[in-house]
Motif scaffolding. Structure first.
Motif, mmCIF file in Angstrom:
data_model
loop_
_atom_site.group_PDB
_atom_site.id
_atom_site.type_symbol
_atom_site.label_atom_id
_atom_site.label_comp_id
_atom_site.label_asym_id
_atom_site.label_seq_id
_atom_site.Cartn_x
_atom_site.Cartn_y
_atom_site.Cartn_z
ATOM 1 N N TYR A 97 0.830 -1.198 0.000
ATOM 2 C CA TYR A 97 0.000 0.000 0.000
ATOM 3 C C TYR A 97 0.868 1.252 0.000
ATOM 4 O O TYR A 97 2.004 1.236 0.443
ATOM 5 C CB TYR A 97 -0.908 0.049 1.239
ATOM 6 N N VAL A 98 0.294 2.335 -0.485
ATOM 7 C CA VAL A 98 0.927 3.649 -0.465
ATOM 8 C C VAL A 98 -0.023 4.591 0.258
ATOM 9 O O VAL A 98 -1.228 4.569 0.023
ATOM 10 C CB VAL A 98 1.177 4.166 -1.910
ATOM 11 N N ARG A 99 0.521 5.406 1.134
ATOM 12 C CA ARG A 99 -0.307 6.394 1.840
ATOM 13 C C ARG A 99 -0.394 7.642 0.981
ATOM 14 O O ARG A 99 0.587 8.092 0.406
ATOM 15 C CB ARG A 99 0.297 6.737 3.184
ATOM 16 N N LEU A 101 -5.160 4.991 2.121
ATOM 17 C CA LEU A 101 -4.233 3.971 1.645
ATOM 18 C C LEU A 101 -4.677 3.524 0.265
ATOM 19 O O LEU A 101 -5.867 3.316 0.026
ATOM 20 C CB LEU A 101 -4.213 2.758 2.580
ATOM 21 N N ASN A 154 -3.788 0.577 -2.688
ATOM 22 C CA ASN A 154 -2.952 -0.588 -2.963
ATOM 23 C C ASN A 154 -2.164 -0.337 -4.247
ATOM 24 O O ASN A 154 -2.539 0.490 -5.079
ATOM 25 C CB ASN A 154 -3.746 -1.899 -2.989
ATOM 26 N N LYS A 155 -1.054 -1.029 -4.396
ATOM 27 C CA LYS A 155 -0.130 -0.707 -5.496
ATOM 28 C C LYS A 155 -0.741 -0.973 -6.867
ATOM 29 O O LYS A 155 -0.421 -0.268 -7.825
ATOM 30 C CB LYS A 155 1.194 -1.440 -5.335
ATOM 31 N N PRO A 165 -5.949 11.437 5.053
ATOM 32 C CA PRO A 165 -5.056 10.337 4.677
ATOM 33 C C PRO A 165 -5.842 9.115 4.196
ATOM 34 O O PRO A 165 -6.903 8.792 4.727
ATOM 35 C CB PRO A 165 -4.295 10.029 5.965
#
Length: 76
Positions: A22-24, A34, A36-37, A32
């Motif tokens: 995941y990327v924030r 999350l 997923n890639k 904020p």
């Protein structure tokens, strides 16, 4: 009490990884989230212009900083 750290100090202390799940990120309201890639890759892929004989991809987009010039084209 510890000293208050800046965001830059906090981020520089984070480990750098090549394998992620995941990327924030921040949504449009600044909250904020999350991502997923796979979803992130799809979004980024949709933002990159397509190269065709009529379009040079990035060189014809608003993201280009320099124009790529073709040299030595021959007529058939």
């Amino acid at each position: 009490m510890g000293a208050i750290k800046t965001m830059k100090e906090v981020e520089s202390a984070l480990p750098q990884k090549k394998e992620i799940n995941y990327v924030r990120a921040l949504d449009k309201e600044g909250n904020p989230i999350l991502i997923n890639k796979e979803d992130l890759a799809q979004v980024v892929g949709e933002l990159i212009p397509v190269v065709t004989p009529e379009k040079d991809g990035l060189s014809n987009s608003k993201f280009a900083t320099t124009k790529i010039k073709s040299e030595g084209k021959r007529s058939v």
